[in-house]
Design an enzyme around this catalytic site. Sequence first.
Site, PDB file in Angstrom:
ATOM      1  N   LYS A  24       0.849  -1.206   0.000  1.00 24.71           N
ATOM      2  CA  LYS A  24       0.000   0.000   0.000  1.00 24.71           C
ATOM      3  C   LYS A  24       0.879   1.249   0.000  1.00 24.71           C
ATOM      4  O   LYS A  24       2.042   1.226   0.395  1.00 24.71           O
ATOM      5  CB  LYS A  24      -0.926   0.013   1.210  1.00 24.71           C
ATOM      6  CG  LYS A  24      -0.182  -0.025   2.568  1.00 24.71           C
ATOM      7  CD  LYS A  24      -0.283   1.267   3.336  1.00 24.71           C
ATOM      8  CE  LYS A  24       0.355   1.171   4.712  1.00 24.71           C
ATOM      9  NZ  LYS A  24       1.650   1.787   4.831  1.00 24.71           N
ATOM     10  N   ASP A  46      -1.237  -1.102  10.729  1.00 28.59           N
ATOM     11  CA  ASP A  46      -1.591  -1.082   9.310  1.00 28.59           C
ATOM     12  C   ASP A  46      -2.310  -2.344   8.852  1.00 28.59           C
ATOM     13  O   ASP A  46      -2.735  -2.430   7.694  1.00 28.59           O
ATOM     14  CB  ASP A  46      -0.322  -0.905   8.452  1.00 28.59           C
ATOM     15  CG  ASP A  46       0.134   0.551   8.409  1.00 28.59           C
ATOM     16  OD1 ASP A  46      -0.656   1.441   8.774  1.00 28.59           O
ATOM     17  OD2 ASP A  46       1.288   0.787   8.004  1.00 28.59           O
TER      18      ASP A  46
END
Length: 283
Positions: free
Chosen positions: A9, A132
């Site tokens: 990401k 995350d």
Amino acid sequence: MIEGVAYGKVNLGLRVGRLRPDGFHPVAGIFQSIDVADELTLSSANEDSISSAAGRPVVDGLDNLAFRAAAAVRTEARSAQPLAITLDKRIPTAAGLGGGSADAAGALALAGRHFAVAAVALAELAPQLGSDVPFCLAGGTARVGGRGEDVQSMPALGGFALAVVVPPFEIATPAAFRRWDEMDEPSGLRMPQAALPPQLRPEGDLVNDLYPAAASIAAGLDDWRADLERSWGRHVMLSGSGPSLYAFFLDIEEAASAVDDVPSGARFAEACDLSPVGWRIDE
Ligand code: C5P
């Protein structure tokens, strides 16, 4: 055996607030999965193991976040079945691209399938593994808040691609947050609204507050950013705690030709499409 992939990401922006008593910082930003992915397999075995697909050991062995994720699902399923995991890394580590968190999310998904554990239970395990991991489990495009566990999925973005470059050094996320505290919570690197792809303009300027801290830890970061900005003729942003740098391009071809201009010393330089998912199980 169950096979799957876990996508990295980019933090398109990352606002950071004052250190909380629990040792985490409140964050706010838009996170986007990208099509740079690690490959995972998970199967029943005679004893627990994690290795690369070629059989090489994984540095932190069974302490690896992906293995811990799978073991947490096993516990949730009240099973003691030993597991063998393989992990083939393509996402650069300590880069700000969420590699470890993506692997943990992928392992949650694979183990969830293996042990028939419901998605809602996997979502509860995710924040215990890392800030995350909830985003990586949700995947795609999301507005992220809290310390990372508050993930509001957004409609998929499109109409642009990214060139992502990782300079030849590593930045540990805790060190970047700690330096940000020491520097008295500076406001960060800004990409003005006018420089954003049209779909992102309603968000206003993109800001990464960790940039001054990352640049203070990694002396070469600002030169890499300035050189890329000169060579590409556009704004270059930091993803997360870095040192990965990215810029927006119209499509994957334009991003690929920008990557051709990146100095050979980079740890990683690739044109990346956006991924609408954070992981995929290959049936
Ligand atoms: O959650 P995770 O294990 O990835 O976080 C690693 C470290 O990064 C934390 O221990 C903390 O020092 C820092 N961090 C933070 N604020 C966040 C996320 C991480 O200070 N929102």
